[in-house]
Write a protein that holds these residues in place. Structure first.
Motif, mmCIF file in Angstrom:
data_model
loop_
_atom_site.group_PDB
_atom_site.id
_atom_site.type_symbol
_atom_site.label_atom_id
_atom_site.label_comp_id
_atom_site.label_asym_id
_atom_site.label_seq_id
_atom_site.Cartn_x
_atom_site.Cartn_y
_atom_site.Cartn_z
ATOM 1 N N LEU A 150 2.647 23.909 -5.282
ATOM 2 C CA LEU A 150 2.368 23.328 -3.966
ATOM 3 C C LEU A 150 3.602 22.594 -3.509
ATOM 4 O O LEU A 150 4.286 21.979 -4.316
ATOM 5 N N PRO A 151 3.883 22.610 -2.231
ATOM 6 C CA PRO A 151 5.068 21.882 -1.776
ATOM 7 C C PRO A 151 4.859 20.369 -1.825
ATOM 8 O O PRO A 151 5.783 19.628 -2.113
ATOM 9 N N ASP A 152 3.631 19.919 -1.535
ATOM 10 C CA ASP A 152 3.411 18.480 -1.619
ATOM 11 C C ASP A 152 1.995 18.236 -2.137
ATOM 12 O O ASP A 152 1.352 19.162 -2.634
ATOM 13 N N ASP A 153 1.561 17.004 -2.052
ATOM 14 C CA ASP A 153 0.256 16.607 -2.586
ATOM 15 C C ASP A 153 0.231 16.545 -4.104
ATOM 16 O O ASP A 153 -0.827 16.395 -4.711
ATOM 17 N N LEU A 154 1.366 16.715 -4.731
ATOM 18 C CA LEU A 154 1.410 16.500 -6.179
ATOM 19 C C LEU A 154 1.716 15.040 -6.467
ATOM 20 O O LEU A 154 1.321 14.490 -7.488
ATOM 21 N N LEU A 155 2.463 14.422 -5.572
ATOM 22 C CA LEU A 155 2.756 12.992 -5.667
ATOM 23 C C LEU A 155 2.218 12.408 -4.365
ATOM 24 O O LEU A 155 2.745 12.684 -3.294
ATOM 25 N N VAL A 156 1.160 11.624 -4.460
ATOM 26 C CA VAL A 156 0.456 11.233 -3.234
ATOM 27 C C VAL A 156 0.385 9.728 -3.098
ATOM 28 O O VAL A 156 0.557 8.989 -4.070
ATOM 29 N N ASN A 157 0.081 9.292 -1.900
ATOM 30 C CA ASN A 157 -0.103 7.874 -1.669
ATOM 31 C C ASN A 157 -1.396 7.432 -2.334
ATOM 32 O O ASN A 157 -2.453 8.027 -2.150
ATOM 33 N N LEU A 158 -1.307 6.384 -3.090
ATOM 34 C CA LEU A 158 -2.455 5.958 -3.875
ATOM 35 C C LEU A 158 -3.604 5.507 -2.984
ATOM 36 O O LEU A 158 -4.769 5.798 -3.269
ATOM 37 N N HIS B 174 0.111 22.024 -16.130
ATOM 38 C CA HIS B 174 -1.038 21.911 -15.230
ATOM 39 C C HIS B 174 -0.692 20.936 -14.132
ATOM 40 O O HIS B 174 -0.519 19.756 -14.390
ATOM 41 N N PHE B 175 -0.588 21.447 -12.923
ATOM 42 C CA PHE B 175 -0.348 20.572 -11.774
ATOM 43 C C PHE B 175 -1.685 20.161 -11.200
ATOM 44 O O PHE B 175 -2.658 20.889 -11.296
ATOM 45 N N HIS B 176 -1.700 18.991 -10.618
ATOM 46 C CA HIS B 176 -2.956 18.506 -10.048
ATOM 47 C C HIS B 176 -2.737 18.152 -8.594
ATOM 48 O O HIS B 176 -1.848 17.383 -8.264
ATOM 49 N N ASN B 177 -3.575 18.718 -7.772
ATOM 50 C CA ASN B 177 -3.488 18.481 -6.337
ATOM 51 C C ASN B 177 -4.390 17.311 -5.971
ATOM 52 O O ASN B 177 -5.602 17.370 -6.168
ATOM 53 N N PHE B 178 -3.777 16.260 -5.442
ATOM 54 C CA PHE B 178 -4.555 15.066 -5.112
ATOM 55 C C PHE B 178 -4.702 14.889 -3.603
ATOM 56 O O PHE B 178 -4.794 13.770 -3.124
ATOM 57 N N LYS B 179 -4.666 15.962 -2.901
ATOM 58 C CA LYS B 179 -4.757 15.858 -1.432
ATOM 59 C C LYS B 179 -5.948 14.986 -1.061
ATOM 60 O O LYS B 179 -7.041 15.116 -1.616
ATOM 61 N N SER B 180 -5.732 14.084 -0.094
ATOM 62 C CA SER B 180 -6.745 13.066 0.161
ATOM 63 C C SER B 180 -8.023 13.659 0.761
ATOM 64 O O SER B 180 -9.088 13.059 0.679
ATOM 65 N N SER B 181 -7.913 14.863 1.314
ATOM 66 C CA SER B 181 -9.116 15.439 1.894
ATOM 67 C C SER B 181 -10.013 16.078 0.826
ATOM 68 O O SER B 181 -11.160 16.413 1.091
ATOM 69 N N LEU B 182 -9.488 16.230 -0.369
ATOM 70 C CA LEU B 182 -10.304 16.821 -1.432
ATOM 71 C C LEU B 182 -11.223 15.759 -2.011
ATOM 72 O O LEU B 182 -10.946 14.559 -1.949
ATOM 73 N N PRO C 254 0.806 -1.227 0.000
ATOM 74 C CA PRO C 254 0.000 0.000 0.000
ATOM 75 C C PRO C 254 0.839 1.278 0.000
ATOM 76 O O PRO C 254 0.351 2.322 0.374
ATOM 77 N N ARG C 255 2.087 1.180 -0.389
ATOM 78 C CA ARG C 255 2.933 2.373 -0.274
ATOM 79 C C ARG C 255 2.984 3.176 -1.563
ATOM 80 O O ARG C 255 3.594 4.247 -1.601
ATOM 81 N N THR C 256 2.410 2.632 -2.627
ATOM 82 C CA THR C 256 2.536 3.240 -3.946
ATOM 83 C C THR C 256 2.200 4.734 -3.959
ATOM 84 O O THR C 256 1.224 5.159 -3.368
ATOM 85 N N GLN C 257 3.027 5.479 -4.645
ATOM 86 C CA GLN C 257 2.771 6.906 -4.806
ATOM 87 C C GLN C 257 2.418 7.165 -6.255
ATOM 88 O O GLN C 257 2.928 6.507 -7.159
ATOM 89 N N ILE C 258 1.558 8.136 -6.462
ATOM 90 C CA ILE C 258 1.158 8.408 -7.830
ATOM 91 C C ILE C 258 0.946 9.904 -8.014
ATOM 92 O O ILE C 258 0.632 10.615 -7.054
ATOM 93 N N GLY C 259 1.169 10.377 -9.211
ATOM 94 C CA GLY C 259 0.969 11.786 -9.489
ATOM 95 C C GLY C 259 0.821 12.023 -10.981
ATOM 96 O O GLY C 259 1.222 11.176 -11.790
ATOM 97 N N PHE C 260 0.223 13.149 -11.321
ATOM 98 C CA PHE C 260 0.019 13.461 -12.730
ATOM 99 C C PHE C 260 0.397 14.903 -12.997
ATOM 100 O O PHE C 260 0.202 15.767 -12.146
ATOM 101 N N LEU C 261 0.892 15.138 -14.180
ATOM 102 C CA LEU C 261 1.121 16.505 -14.612
ATOM 103 C C LEU C 261 0.755 16.541 -16.086
ATOM 104 O O LEU C 261 1.223 15.714 -16.855
ATOM 105 N N THR C 262 -0.127 17.444 -16.431
ATOM 106 C CA THR C 262 -0.471 17.561 -17.840
ATOM 107 C C THR C 262 0.131 18.860 -18.364
ATOM 108 O O THR C 262 0.355 19.799 -17.612
ATOM 109 N N PHE C 263 0.379 18.889 -19.646
ATOM 110 C CA PHE C 263 0.997 20.103 -20.186
ATOM 111 C C PHE C 263 0.637 20.286 -21.648
ATOM 112 O O PHE C 263 0.390 19.335 -22.380
ATOM 113 N N ASP C 264 0.535 21.541 -22.034
ATOM 114 C CA ASP C 264 0.548 21.903 -23.457
ATOM 115 C C ASP C 264 1.515 23.076 -23.554
ATOM 116 O O ASP C 264 2.705 22.861 -23.466
#
Lengths: 155, 982
Positions: free
Chosen positions: B537-545, B511-519, B497-507
């Motif tokens: 953002l300092p964190d929450d761009l690469l989050v625990n899945l 575009h950074f995406h905040n995946f904070k678990s409370s959202l 359960p330690r996997t980290q995941i994050g996304f960044l889209t661009f043109d």
């Protein structure tokens, strides 16, 4: 002969001043050459350290790359000094290296490629060893001319 | 596409006699499409070989000679030469293919077989006339000075046996042609050759009696006229020959077959007095004729070659399993293969081994069920290693001093055994617990590494996706496929359960995406400053899945819609890479880049270098294949340093400079996937399959690999996707079960003093479960002083892997043309060396012989020269595809590489009616020859990356309807429906 060629400049400064000027030129050249030798030896040491695994390729290449441009500039300065002070023979001796540096720069090969550094290790070392050899020749020549001009000044 | 490599030089050119085959190797373009056409020529040499291997010393009755001769060279060579030879007698394997063509023609072809593929070699050999090479000289077309001048030697021989055989052989042919049925020779021939080699040398008469009839299987179709007797004597034909030569070279049609008879017999003699099988100009001629017939021109000669009999790798790669018999403690060859499982004892032996000396390492190869790698935990004793050379304990280590010391097998240093690890020895000096301890009984083990092996605590596996959302990506349907695939793989991502995941889209912006678990929904933040990228953002761009699963899922659901109206054509890949680096730098992991257009903004923008046709064939050709912007290499170095592996998915419909983008993958242990003209409908399945494989296959993180070997040898060059951290340490931010590495060995000492050389591959990595592990493969190889033994132990799969990687690397600094020539030169040199080895001992004459172990090598080299990465020039393969194929070749394990360059071909229409679960047995792999393609058939070509479905022209329309669901009349483009998969 280079100094001799420079000496009989019609309407130049007084002979004593000319001689002092020459001493200064040779002194400057001497220090420039020493600087160059130090820079190249530093690069060689980085490469040797890398080869014997005392340093990682990232640090090694960034250290080398930091001094490559200064080395090229000093080399160009040295040639310019010889050219401007009219020491044609010395200029001809140092010009090829400037040209070589220039072609390297043109081909964008002057910097060490960190990703391929191990494959190019022997080539990079060879290049620098040749440079060292040429610089040592220059060093002795400028030393000789420096002493020569100092003696001349005394006369 | 060119029909074959041979085509690259004009057929008539007198290159070097010994390779006349090349002419044969180059059938007229009509002969067929690349692989198929190519394969065909090979077949030719086989047949003729037989009849003309004249036993030198024989004086026996003509019949006996005839009998002996056909098998002579081949039969004699392999058994005698190749001790390890097993299975069917060599003649069948390699040469059995060709029922010998008719008399006169048979003379020429024999040597062609293997050499047909190797034109470049010709130069050198033509130039090298030492005695041993005589045979090669012999084949040179007479147009060359030396040969024309050479006739004198014939004098002595005109009376000697050499000619006897030929004179003798001819006449018999009539009878034999008539007598034997089609396959006699091969079925019956082998037995005589089983007997020890010595029998082959002299006592031909016994065998002669049995063999003759079978050998001449085929009635000589060409030999329409009786041979003029004088043809066999030097005097007669010589004068005639030169004049006739020109006509032979080009207008082959002009020459009636019969006229060739005479020259055939004598042409060889001048250059090769001793055994001189008939060769020479005639050869070219014959080949010309044969290639004509292969192209099935109406009324042409019977090719006389049984294509199906040639050696063809229909069972794919053959792992050298016999190594395990000799060294049962070795790791399985799937992990470690030497190009020849021997180490030459001296430098001079190395120089005679013209193939690469090296190894292919596949550290994480998937083991079949039941053979999982055992895990060993030494606990408080710590990992047991040699004090001096740091070798890990392995089955070859010996114990001494009643078990208190152990001797390192690599450096022979005597080490202490830690108290916890002590065990008494039995009478033979073996530890009593050796069988219970995998590290003392198995070649492959995994050690649990204690904290000294960690620079930092093991990081969780992390995946970061960099997705291009510019208009081309949206239009091609990329986003939808990617989003769906990633979503379907979320459960299978490594490291739960330690996997980290994050996304960044661009043109044109990031575009950074905040995946904070409370959202409940991800927040998107746009950064438009490309010159000075910063993280919003300092964190929450690469989050625990596990924590943010719902946010990630809702992001993936919305991704295709979010950008569906995007009309932005720009792509700021460089800044996006920098941003990704900032996000991942602390943790490392896997960065997957989906790029659908040429990077056009910010640092690292690339220009449309274009694939300039004028550059091909010049010194500037290779520049197109190397990275243009140093930015990507620098980025790659940074990524490696921070344990980030980059996989590139390039899905552009236009040029997108894979050469530059690929360097990101090259130095980070990544992989390049290329989908030319990506359309979700066509390539979606392929992308889905490859992406999910990429995300879920066994992966080792934060790894380094080192190969140690015993004294006297050293690994010098490494080939693959990695970065060298020191001279022999491969840094691999991530390595998985699909990646293999190749390396070359060199001898440090001129003379090896040891009997055995040991190799140990050690991969130190973080497993997905967060444990630090060391996977160790140990292998031993004997030191030999005999070149023949090296050939016997040669491993074609490993050789082709190493050669292919060297060739691809060479193509980055050289012209394609010369790369192919180098390949062929190596092949020819090695076969020539082998030939020289045995021609002296057994007087085989002008025959071509090659070791059983390398029987597929010529074919694979040809296939390699025709692979996407190396074939043709400007118009044959688009630049991006060529580079992508090159990147693939650099990582493929031997088995998959062989399948990639020599794909599997199956006929499908015959098995369509078979029960689905029976299909596996019913599918038969076919050789890649034109003959195999029936216009009424339905075929499947599988190269491991793509399925190619070939529909015969005469395929039943109903069948076509059933399969494709489209009627033929309104079916626009067949290529669009090819099913593709990984």
């Amino acid at each position: 002969p280079a100094a001799a060629a420079a000496r009989p400049r019609p309407g130049g400064a007084a002979p004593a001043a000319r001689a002092a000027e020459m001493v200064f030129v040779w002194l400057a050249a001497f220090f420039l050459v020493v600087t160059l030798i130090v820079l190249v030896i530093f690069q060689l040491m980085c490469l040797a350290d890398l080869e014997f695994d005392y340093i990682n390729p990232f640090d090694s290449s960034s250290r080398i790359n930091k001094v490559v441009m200064p080395e090229f500039i000093v080399q160009a300065l040295l040639s310019a000094l010889f050219l401007l002070s009219g020491h044609w023979a010395m200029f001809l001796l140092s010009a090829p290296m400037v040209y070589y540096n220039y072609t390297l720069y043109e081909r964008r090969q002057h910097l060490v490629d960190v990703t391929e550094i191990f494959n190019h290790l022997s080539r990079e070392k060879k290049r620098r060893l040749f440079k060292i050899a040429a610089l040592i020749v220059l060093l002795f020549l400028s030393l000789f001319w420096m002493i020569w001009s100092v003696l001349e000044e005394h006369e | 596409m060119r029909p074959s490599a041979g085509n690259e030089r004009p057929p008539g050119r007198p290159v070097s006699g010994f390779v006349p085959g090349f002419a044969a190797g180059a059938p007229p373009p009509a002969a067929g499409a690349s692989p198929f056409g190519a394969a065909a020529p090979l077949a030719r040499p086989g047949g003729p070989a037989g009849p003309f291997a004249p036993p030198t010393q024989q004086q026996g009755p003509p019949v006996a000679q005839a009998a002996a001769s056909p098998r002579g060279p081949f039969g004699a060579a392999p058994p005698a030469a190749m001790g390890g030879y097993r299975g069917p007698p060599p003649p069948q394997g390699s040469f059995g293919a060709g029922p010998p063509p008719p008399g006169p023609f048979s003379a020429a072809p024999p040597p062609q077989g293997p050499f047909g593929m190797a034109p470049p070699a010709q130069g050198p050999f033509g130039a090298a006339p030492p005695p041993s090479q005589g045979p090669f000289g012999a084949t040179t077309p007479p147009s060359q000075g030396p040969i024309g001048a050479a006739p004198p030697p014939q004098g002595p021989f005109s009376a000697t046996p050499t000619q006897g055989p030929f004179g003798a052989t001819r006449p018999p042919q009539g009878p034999f042609g008539a007598v034997p049925s089609s396959q006699g020779p091969f079925g019956t021939a082998p037995p005589p050759f089983r007997p020890p080699p010595s029998a082959l040398l002299q006592p031909q008469s016994p065998t002669g009696n049995t063999m003759p009839s079978p050998t001449y299987v085929r009635p000589p179709p060409v030999q329409s006229q009786p041979q003029p007797v004088q043809g066999y004597y030097p005097g007669g034909p010589n004068p005639q020959f030169p004049p006739s030569r020109p006509s032979f070279q080009q207008p082959m049609q002009n020459m009636p077959p019969p006229s060739m008879g005479p020259p055939s017999s004598y042409s060889n003699q001048p250059a090769y007095p001793t055994t001189g099988p008939p060769m020479g100009t005639l050869q070219t001629l014959v080949e010309d004729f044969q290639s004509l017939s292969v192209s099935s021109a109406p009324g042409s000669l019977d090719p006389g070659v049984d294509v199906n009999g040639l050696p063809r790798p229909l069972y794919g790669d053959e792992e050298p399993a016999k190594v395990l018999e000799a060294f049962p403690l070795n790791c399985h060859p799937r992990y470690f293969r030497l190009t020849t499982h021997t180490i030459p004892a001296s430098q001079s032996l190395v120089s005679r081994w013209h193939l690469p000396l090296g190894a292919v390492v596949h550290p994480l190869a998937e083991a079949p069920d039941g053979e999982e790698v055992p895990v060993v935990n030494f606990g408080s004793a710590g990992v047991i290693r040699c004090r001096r050379c740091r070798t890990y304990i392995n089955p070859y280590a010996t114990f001494a001093d009643a078990g208190r010391k152990w001797r390192c097998n690599l450096c022979t240093l005597l080490n202490d055994v830690p108290g916890e690890y002590f065990c008494a020895l039995d009478a033979s000096g073996r530890r009593f617990d050796a069988d219970q301890r995998p590290e003392l009984s198995k070649g492959t083990v995994e050690f649990v590494a204690p904290t000294e092996y960690m620079v930092r605590p093991p990081m969780p596996p992390s995946y970061f996706f960099l997705i291009d959302v510019s208009v081309s990506a949206v239009r091609s349907g990329l986003l939808e496929v990617v989003a769906k695939t990633i979503k379907s793989c979320l459960d299978d991502l490594l490291g739960f359960p330690r996997t980290q995941i994050g996304f960044l889209t661009f043109d044109s912006t990031l575009h950074f995406h905040n995946f904070k678990s409370s959202l409940s929904q991800p927040q998107m933040m746009v950064v438009a400053d490309l010159d000075d990228v910063f993280l919003p953002l300092p964190d929450d761009l690469l989050v625990n899945l596990v924590d943010s699963r719902h946010v990630v899922e809702s992001f993936l659901d919305n991704l295709p819609n979010m950008f569906q109206d995007n009309v932005n054509v720009e792509s700021a890949l460089g800044p996006a890479l920098k941003a990704a680096f900032m996000v991942m730098g602390q943790i490392g992991g896997k960065l997957l880049v989906f790029q659908s257009t040429l990077p056009s903004l910010g640092i690292g923008r690339l220009r449309l270098r274009g694939d300039d046709v004028r550059a091909y064939g010049t010194d500037k050709e290779h520049i197109l294949r190397i990275p243009e912007d140093p930015f990507y290499k620098q980025m790659a170095a940074e990524f490696t340093k921070n344990q980030i592996a980059v996989d590139i998915f390039s899905l552009s419909d236009k040029y997108c400079d894979i050469a530059s983008l690929g360097s990101l993958a090259k130095y980070t242990g990544g992989q390049v996937y290329h989908y030319p003209s990506f359309q979700a409908t066509t390539h979606g399945e392929k992308l889905k399959h490859e992406l999910s494989r990429d995300l879920t296959r066994e992966t080792a993180w934060e790894s380094v690999m080192r190969i140690r070997c015993g004294k006297g040898v050293r690994f010098t060059t490494y080939h693959g996707h990695f970065m060298l951290r020191s001279t022999d340490l491969l840094a691999l931010p991530a390595v998985d079960s699909d990646k293999a590495f190749a390396m070359q060995l060199s001898l440090e000492e001129t003379l090896m003093t040891t009997q055995t050389v040991y190799f140990q591959v050690a991969l130190l990595y973080t497993s997905s479960s967060g444990e630090r592990r060391i996977r160790v493969h140990t292998a031993a190889a004997p030191v030999v002083t005999d070149l023949g033994e090296m050939y016997r132990q040669a491993d074609t799969g490993a050789i082709v892997s190493v050669l292919a990687r060297i060739a691809v690397e060479n193509s980055l600094s050289d012209k394609l043309d010369s790369v192919r020539q180098q390949l062929q030169l190596k092949l020819v040199k090695s076969l020539k060396e082998y030939r020289n080895l045995y021609v002296v001992q057994h007087r085989i004459g002008g025959r071509l012989i090659y070791p059983e172990s390398l029987r597929y090598l010529p074919l694979y080299i040809l296939a390699l020269c025709k692979s996407l990465a190396l074939r043709g020039g400007y118009a044959d393969v688009s630049l991006d595809e060529r580079c992508a194929a090159g990147f693939s070749i650099m990582i493929l394990p031997a088995r998959r590489l062989l399948n990639f360059i020599y794909p599997s071909l199956y006929r499908l229409d015959e098995v369509l009616t078979v029960e689905p679960d029976m299909i596996d047995g019913a599918l038969k792999r076919l050789p890649l020859t034109l003959q195999c393609l029936d216009t009424a058939g339905l075929y499947l070509l599988d190269d491991g990356f793509t399925f190619l479905v070939w529909l015969g022209r005469m395929l039943q329309p109903e069948l076509m309807n059933d399969i494709l669901g489209v009627s033929l009349s309104n079916f626009p483009d067949l290529s669009k429906d090819s099913v593709e998969r990984m």
